[in-house]
Design a protein around this motif. Structure first.
Motif, PDB file in Angstrom:
ATOM      1  N   SER B  53      40.685  20.408 -24.537  1.00  0.00           N
ATOM      2  CA  SER B  53      40.472  21.424 -22.958  1.00  0.00           C
ATOM      3  C   SER B  53      41.876  22.677 -23.493  1.00  0.00           C
ATOM      4  O   SER B  53      42.593  22.420 -23.767  1.00  0.00           O
ATOM      5  N   ILE B  55      42.704  26.166 -21.141  1.00  0.00           N
ATOM      6  CA  ILE B  55      44.352  26.719 -19.825  1.00  0.00           C
ATOM      7  C   ILE B  55      43.186  27.301 -19.327  1.00  0.00           C
ATOM      8  O   ILE B  55      42.369  28.435 -19.551  1.00  0.00           O
ATOM      9  N   GLY B  59      39.829  23.676 -17.423  1.00  0.00           N
ATOM     10  CA  GLY B  59      41.134  23.332 -18.639  1.00  0.00           C
ATOM     11  C   GLY B  59      41.195  22.041 -17.534  1.00  0.00           C
ATOM     12  O   GLY B  59      41.998  20.944 -18.688  1.00  0.00           O
ATOM     13  N   ARG B  60      41.107  21.329 -16.655  1.00  0.00           N
ATOM     14  CA  ARG B  60      41.515  20.288 -15.897  1.00  0.00           C
ATOM     15  C   ARG B  60      40.961  19.183 -16.381  1.00  0.00           C
ATOM     16  O   ARG B  60      40.670  18.175 -15.873  1.00  0.00           O
ATOM     17  N   SER B  62      40.497  17.717 -18.947  1.00  0.00           N
ATOM     18  CA  SER B  62      41.220  16.836 -19.739  1.00  0.00           C
ATOM     19  C   SER B  62      41.831  16.699 -19.247  1.00  0.00           C
ATOM     20  O   SER B  62      41.769  14.944 -19.416  1.00  0.00           O
ATOM     21  N   THR B  63      42.106  16.466 -17.946  1.00  0.00           N
ATOM     22  CA  THR B  63      42.853  15.410 -16.516  1.00  0.00           C
ATOM     23  C   THR B  63      42.294  14.219 -15.777  1.00  0.00           C
ATOM     24  O   THR B  63      42.894  12.853 -16.224  1.00  0.00           O
ATOM     25  N   THR B  69      42.621  12.440 -24.463  1.00  0.00           N
ATOM     26  CA  THR B  69      42.918  13.934 -24.214  1.00  0.00           C
ATOM     27  C   THR B  69      44.079  15.254 -24.880  1.00  0.00           C
ATOM     28  O   THR B  69      44.993  14.100 -24.407  1.00  0.00           O
ATOM     29  N   HIS B  71      45.239  19.023 -23.687  1.00  0.00           N
ATOM     30  CA  HIS B  71      45.808  20.198 -23.145  1.00  0.00           C
ATOM     31  C   HIS B  71      46.656  20.787 -23.605  1.00  0.00           C
ATOM     32  O   HIS B  71      47.797  20.433 -23.203  1.00  0.00           O
ATOM     33  N   ALA B  77      42.502  25.900 -27.587  1.00  0.00           N
ATOM     34  CA  ALA B  77      41.603  24.463 -28.055  1.00  0.00           C
ATOM     35  C   ALA B  77      41.230  24.358 -29.135  1.00  0.00           C
ATOM     36  O   ALA B  77      41.227  23.315 -30.089  1.00  0.00           O
TER      37      ALA B  77
ATOM     38  N   HIS C 227      46.679  10.771 -22.394  1.00  0.00           N
ATOM     39  CA  HIS C 227      47.046  12.593 -22.003  1.00  0.00           C
ATOM     40  C   HIS C 227      48.182  13.164 -22.620  1.00  0.00           C
ATOM     41  O   HIS C 227      49.431  13.197 -22.261  1.00  0.00           O
ATOM     42  N   THR C 229      50.033  17.208 -23.140  1.00  0.00           N
ATOM     43  CA  THR C 229      49.630  18.737 -22.062  1.00  0.00           C
ATOM     44  C   THR C 229      50.914  19.387 -22.509  1.00  0.00           C
ATOM     45  O   THR C 229      52.130  18.911 -22.804  1.00  0.00           O
TER      46      THR C 229
END
Lengths: 78, 277, 376
Positions: B53, B55, B59-60, B62-63, B69, B71, B77, C227, C229
């Motif tokens: 994902s 931002i 984008g959230r 993926s959390t 996942t 981010h 992306a 995950h 990030t």
């Protein structure tokens, strides 16, 4: 809201944000907004198990469980 | 019928905070539900899916979902996803982006992913606004609509995302809306199964940053607007140009067969190796 | 050591060959002078060894693609110069933050902006350290010869894997385009990514292990779903704003490098034992500096050379030690004094700089001028 055991609609109010989408999307007008703003099944017998409320709930807070007595209807769009 | 709520429990990460971060009535939750139903339909295991994902609000996603996942940075992306796909073609990669993410800051990556026809699925959640940062106008904000950086109304012509990616050579292009949630998951499962670069534009209401500023009413009103103005693609083609107004086509808009990047790359490998293969 | 036959290579080619020897199997890049030969070479060679070459739409996506590839378990690299290096800073920061091993080659050309594409410089020393925003760790290596372009690129990949960090090969345009006859070593050390030590359910990709041990990064698709990030994250990889967790996340990034300086930092010294004057020079300028040491020694001046091979983390302690013995430092660079500033920070001794920004190499004569001018 109190829920009867044979009610096909299960609302998980902990996740519900009271957006009203389920109430508006129901083709049979089954749901209503309670005093607290949370939806409840006012006319559960009218439910045709189309599942529109389920797939349109942004918060995954409503599920329609199949009741063996009622035939499930696949809702077609456009 | 795949029930969303029950299916979600299978795919949501239980240690994350719910209800999720999106505003009441936000369409992204509906889109995420459709995505999960689509994945459930394709039958891939969680380990076979990579969710990348960008931002922003979308984008959230993926959390919350229990896949591999990633981010990434804003707009990038698709480039991260390209690297993953090239390194491990076995993985099914779904890239979730917002309209600003995909067509403004990431516009270059979007058009080149189409041109390259790399086997990725791009899910572009189009809510016509930058929601997370407070409602600034995006490349899909309609003309004269208001945003926090377009208080007098936007003077920029918006992108038609589907037309854009079609022109750039995407193999599969489809559009659906949060009102057409069921069609959305059907489009997504087709897109995931499609070899080559596929794009699904999910039109999704932002009742807070976009809707409120532009007097679009409640989340329900915004979804009904999608219902009233969407037209199936064959029917849309029959509308005389002068009568289109705000109507837009939904459904599969492009579905063509063409070799994807990795298929073409395997030809390079053959040439490079000569007789050695 | 058994050696290959002599090869006539230029620095960029040797760098690309080093990457292949280290097991790099994905290159993503965008054409830019003077680094393009690396991409050209790899576009021919990578398909032969089962690797992937891709020319991306810009440097931003090149950096993104190599991070993605590394996450999928493939050693990856990109190469660029000046303006491209600036564009890569955003995703370089992501690689630092998310602890993704990868190698970025920057063949430095004259800047700022478009500057002098066809002329060398060493103007990106500070950018390589601080180009991306926020506190972050970085390892930067500076080769001075074609052979080192080969060996240090292998070393760069090893450091990247060992410390789960991006590593920058900071070559100057002279080293990149210089031709030399080299014998590549037959035996090289290659560090590959270690296997995870715990089953999937116990895996925390950003765990703080006792003794600063670094958690192996498991490739996507192997059953360890997690995950990744660019946000400040907790040990499981999810965003956090809890004060303690934020501090832990950032501390860990910095200390994984800081606690291993002895392993990471490489320097070379030349005639420093009895030196009164220490020249500090890196890259191609170190070659001029070495010649200046020879000239000075012939004139009876006690001059030595310290060459940081690892530019960042900066070999501060080495300088501090040397400063106890020498009377002054001379810092020649193809910029206005970026390493010079670090030398000043490291030691209170007198230091002078020799700068050159006209796109030509600092000559031994220029360095000698400063040494003789400072005649003790």
């Amino acid at each position: 809201m109190k829920q009867k055991n044979d009610d096909p609609i299960h609302i998980f109010s902990r996740w519900c944000k009271r957006c009203g989408i389920c109430i508006a999307i129901c083709p049979k007008n089954v749901l209503e907004s309670g005093k607290d703003g949370y939806p409840y099944a006012a006319r559960p017998r009218d439910c045709i198990l189309c599942g529109l409320c389920d797939i349109h709930c942004p918060d995954y807070a409503i599920t329609v469980k199949k009741n063996p007595d009622i035939k499930e209807v696949e809702h077609e769009e456009t | 019928m795949i029930r969303t709520s029950e299916t979600m429990y299978k795919y949501l990460r239980p240690d994350k905070t719910f209800p999720h971060v999106w505003c009441p009535g936000c369409g992204i939750g509906i889109v995420m539900g459709a995505l999960v139903r689509a994945i459930e339909k394709t039958g891939f295991t969680k380990d076979e899916i990579v969710l990348v994902s960008g931002i922003g609000c979308s984008g959230r996603m993926s959390t919350y979902l229990d896949f591999n996942t990633l981010h990434t940075t804003h707009g990038r992306a698709l480039s991260f996803a390209t690297g993953i796909k090239l390194a491990n073609p076995e993985l099914n990669i779904i890239v979730v982006m917002g309209d600003g993410d995909a067509t403004a800051i990431g516009g270059n990556h979007l058009i080149h992913s189409c041109r390259r026809n790399i086997d990725l699925t791009a899910l572009i959640v189009n809510n016509n606004i930058y929601g997370m940062t407070g409602g600034q106008y995006s490349p899909t904000t309609p003309m004269e609509h208001k945003a926090s950086t377009a208080q007098y109304g936007s003077i920029e012509k918006p992108f038609d995302i589907c037309k854009l990616v079609e022109a750039c050579g995407a193999s599969f292009v489809a559009r659906s809306t949060t009102y057409h949630a069921k069609m959305l998951d059907a489009m997504l499962s087709r897109a995931i199964a499609k070899k080559g670069f596929s794009v699904v534009e999910a039109m999704s209401q932002c009742p807070v940053q976009y809707g409120r500023r532009n007097k679009k009413g409640s989340p329900v009103d915004m979804m009904m607007w999608y219902k009233d103005n969407s037209v199936s693609n064959p029917a849309f083609k029959k509308i005389p140009p002068g009568e289109v107004g705000e109507q837009f086509p939904v459904g599969i808009l492009v579905d063509i067969e063409q070799p994807d990047y990795l298929e073409r790359y395997s030809k390079i490998v053959k040439k490079a190796c000569g007789d050695k293969l | 050591m058994k050696r290959h036959k002599d090869l006539l290579l230029h620095g960029n080619e040797a760098c690309a060959m080093g990457a292949l020897a280290a097991g790099m199997r994905l290159f993503a890049g965008y054409p830019i002078t003077p680094s393009t030969e690396i991409a050209e070479f790899l576009s021919v060679e990578l398909p032969k060894v089962g690797g992937t070459f891709i020319q991306m739409e810009d440097e931003i996506s090149s950096m993104g693609a190599i991070i993605g590839a590394s996450l999928a378990g493939v050693k990856s690299m990109t190469a660029t110069s000046g303006p491209g290096f600036s564009l890569m800073q955003e995703n370089l920061g992501f690689a630092s933050m998310a602890e993704i091993p990868c190698v970025l080659v920057n063949v430095m050309r004259g800047g700022p902006s478009t500057g002098m594409p066809t002329r060398p410089s060493q103007g990106d020393v500070m950018q390589s350290r601080w180009g991306t925003h926020g506190p972050h760790p970085i390892i930067v290596l500076s080769p001075q010869s074609v052979l080192e372009c080969y060996t240090l690129t292998i070393h760069a990949f090893n450091l990247a894997e060992k410390y789960r960090s991006p590593v920058i090969m900071l070559m100057d345009g002279i080293v990149g385009h210089m031709w030399e006859n080299v014998q590549l070593p037959e035996k090289i050390e290659v560090i590959d990514r270690p296997e995870p030590s715990v089953p999937p359910d116990w895996y925390n990709p950003y765990d703080n292990l006792p003794g600063g041990e670094i958690v192996p990064l498991v490739p996507f698709g192997e059953g360890y779903r997690y995950h990744v990030t660019g946000m400040v994250h907790d040990k499981s990889g999810f965003p956090t704003l809890v004060h303690e967790e934020v501090e832990q996340c950032l501390d860990k990034l910095i200390y994984k490098i800081k606690n291993n300086l002895h392993d990471i930092i490489r320097i070379e010294d030349y005639m420093l034992e009895d030196a009164d004057i220490c020249i500090v020079a890196h890259g191609s300028v170190a070659r001029s500096a070495r010649e200046a040491v020879n000239i000075a020694r012939n004139e009876g001046l006690k001059v030595g050379l310290l060459r940081p091979i690892t530019l960042w983390p900066f070999p501060r302690f080495h300088l501090e030690n040397i400063s106890k013995r020498v009377k002054m430092f001379v810092v020649p660079e193809m910029n206005y004094g970026q390493v010079y500033g670090e030398v000043l920070k490291s030691c209170p001794k007198r230091a002078v700089r020799v700068t050159r920004v006209d796109g030509e190499l600092v000559t031994p004569a220029q360095i000698m001028e400063k040494i003789e001018g400072a005649a003790l």
